[in-house]
Design a protein around this motif. Structure first.
Motif, short mmCIF file in Angstrom:
data_model
loop_
_atom_site.label_atom_id
_atom_site.label_comp_id
_atom_site.label_asym_id
_atom_site.label_seq_id
_atom_site.Cartn_x
_atom_site.Cartn_y
_atom_site.Cartn_z
N LEU A 1 44.99 53.71 25.87
CA LEU A 1 45.36 54.27 26.63
C LEU A 1 44.23 55.89 26.93
O LEU A 1 43.73 56.00 28.40
N ASP A 2 43.57 56.12 25.74
CA ASP A 2 43.49 57.27 26.38
C ASP A 2 41.43 56.88 26.62
O ASP A 2 40.70 57.42 26.55
N ALA A 3 41.38 55.56 25.96
CA ALA A 3 40.26 54.55 26.16
C ALA A 3 39.76 55.04 27.03
O ALA A 3 38.04 54.93 28.01
N ILE A 4 40.00 54.97 28.82
CA ILE A 4 39.91 54.72 29.69
C ILE A 4 38.96 55.49 30.84
O ILE A 4 38.22 56.09 31.38
N SER A 5 39.76 57.12 30.20
CA SER A 5 38.61 58.10 30.22
C SER A 5 37.49 58.24 29.89
O SER A 5 37.98 58.67 28.81
N ARG B 1 39.18 56.91 21.69
CA ARG B 1 39.10 58.29 20.84
C ARG B 1 39.57 58.19 19.34
O ARG B 1 39.43 58.97 18.67
N PHE C 1 51.76 51.52 36.23
CA PHE C 1 51.16 51.73 35.60
C PHE C 1 51.33 53.74 34.96
O PHE C 1 51.04 53.76 34.36
N HIS C 2 51.58 53.74 37.02
CA HIS C 2 51.14 55.15 36.24
C HIS C 2 52.07 56.19 36.10
O HIS C 2 51.78 56.86 35.56
N LEU D 1 51.08 56.11 31.92
CA LEU D 1 50.20 56.99 31.95
C LEU D 1 51.02 58.84 31.90
O LEU D 1 50.21 58.91 30.82
N SER D 2 51.87 58.48 32.83
CA SER D 2 52.20 59.69 33.18
C SER D 2 53.07 60.00 31.86
O SER D 2 53.64 61.11 31.52
N THR E 1 53.12 58.84 28.82
CA THR E 1 52.42 58.76 27.92
C THR E 1 52.26 60.41 27.65
O THR E 1 52.61 60.59 26.53
N ILE E 2 51.58 60.84 28.97
CA ILE E 2 51.63 62.47 28.76
C ILE E 2 52.55 63.40 27.96
O ILE E 2 53.03 64.22 27.77
#
Lengths: 247, 247
Positions: free
Chosen positions: A99-103, A108, A141-142, A145-146, A148-149
């Motif tokens: 997930l960190d690679a999307i941006s 990373r 999916f959101h 992501l959220s 994970t944050i």
DNA sequence: TTCGCACCTTGATGTAGATCAAAACATAGC
DNA sequence: GCTATGTTTTGATCTACATCAAGGTGCGAA
């Protein structure tokens, strides 16, 4: 399911499908109806085995697919400006990697299999297309992501404000809850990672991890046998984390 | 733009639109073409002023809108199980607030305006709809979510492996870069937060923050005047972070 | 201008956890 | 079985930062 071609590959098919996957209530498909899951099945064609000690991806690798852990355990770690390693998480069944690679389009961190593992590859470009067409999948999916944050913020809290005992207690409780949610015993934990990995993750040295575990053992909170840890007084661990037992 | 009704509210309109916003190259609209930005404009109707010392949202508030910071500075902080506070970030122009609430529907932290601020409210349900229709916006939104994960990992690295001087140097460099990207001076920083806030964010006590800043000053790396800090030798700070100056 | 208060700086001392060191324990290969 | 190699435990000592304490500084209110 009933036509000849399908029957001939029944075994493989059964294994490859989200529809029949035992993790569908944890993983990306959570909350989707069966029609939606079938559409998701269509883009998830590849399974990949990753033997213990091998990397699923490394820093700098470009992102082609996200990976959903089917079996096994990974540690993801990054390298700092001065070369030091920081473990950012341990991923197991149903967790998503990458997930960190999307941006930025490139990983990373590096993902290392701690035990023999298997992942489902989710081609990211096709996932993006599907998200636009399936509101349920988009929401899921959101949420991931959220989530994970949020998980990272919990870790930041540990690293920023907690003392060693609280960190270890939180770590054990989190692992217990995650294994429990996956149908495993929430009290008998088989840690796939070394004391050093745990220490790195928690911002402690391996000796400190060992000492705190011994201390918990002496208090009768846990039983320690190498990487097997039995939680005996989970309530006491919870009390410790919530600050009831300040000392 | 040319019809009578539009002209009568020209001033307000101009201010309210992403299309003409000076932050459109930093904020959610980054990378969108002008047609797409117009569609985004349609759902972002509300601006909200938040005076210094007031909260934009608090833990537990339900998520209705994400907020894009138009002007000002926020700190976001969470409360741990034992009640201790952990600052998880400082947000300024172009940053999005509320991403941690997407999973769960309620805010996990509180957002406090450190100076008078203004935000654009982005109704989340309408944003979800738009994401499905606009691939460019979807990509941008995922990049922001993923970028938040990456930023948190950087912070975790600091909290987990760096010593006090490295943390402060990283903090100053990060702030410098962010202000620079917003057209402000990258060397003359006006910190909107207290030493205590900085310390909490970095996992240090306020006295330590003060001491390290004094130390940097004595070395000629920075000039300190209360909350105004001038970076004089940015190269030396970078060298410190990268571990060239180990000591 | 002076007062009050919040914030910051600096110094003295304490301590949690790091570091250094060595022994106990596994696990794998031969 | 034994040896080699990596991991874990435990102990002794050290240190970076926390804690405790006392002034200093800046700013808004009266």
């Amino acid at each position: 399911m009933t036509d000849a071609a399908a029957v001939s590959t029944f075994q493989e098919d059964l294994k490859k499908r989200c529809s029949t996957c035992s993790l569908r209530h944890l993983c990306l498909p959570l909350g989707l109806d069966s029609d939606d899951i079938k559409r998701l099945d269509d883009i998830i064609s590849q399974r990949r085995k990753v033997p213990a000690g091998q990397h699923l991806f490394r820093v700098g690798d470009s992102l082609r697919s996200l990976a959903a852990v089917r079996t096994g355990f990974f540690k993801v770690y990054e390298l700092g400006a001065d070369g030091r390693e920081q473990v950012s998480g341990f991923q197991t069944e149903g967790d998503l990697l990458g997930l960190d690679a999307i941006s930025g389009g490139a990983h990373r961190g590096s993902a290392l299999a701690l035990v023999d593992a298997e992942v489902c590859a989710i081609p990211f470009d096709r996932l993006e297309g599907l998200l636009a067409e399936m509101p349920g999948l988009q929401r899921r999916f959101h949420a991931i992501l959220s989530g994970t944050i949020v998980a990272n913020q919990t870790l930041m809290m540990m690293l920023g404000t907690m003392r060693a005992e609280h960190r270890l207690a939180t770590f054990l409780l989190d692992l217990s809850a995650r294994l429990g949610a996956r149908g495993r015993s929430p009290t008998l934990l088989h840690l796939p990672m070394s004391r050093e990995d745990i220490g790195n993750y928690l911002g402690l040295k391996l000796e400190t991890v060992s000492r705190v575990l011994s201390h918990f053992r002496d208090q009768g909170l846990i039983k320690v046998a190498g990487r097997t840890i039995e939680i005996r007084r989970i309530d006491a661990l919870r009390a410790l984390v919530s600050g009831v037992l300040r000392h």
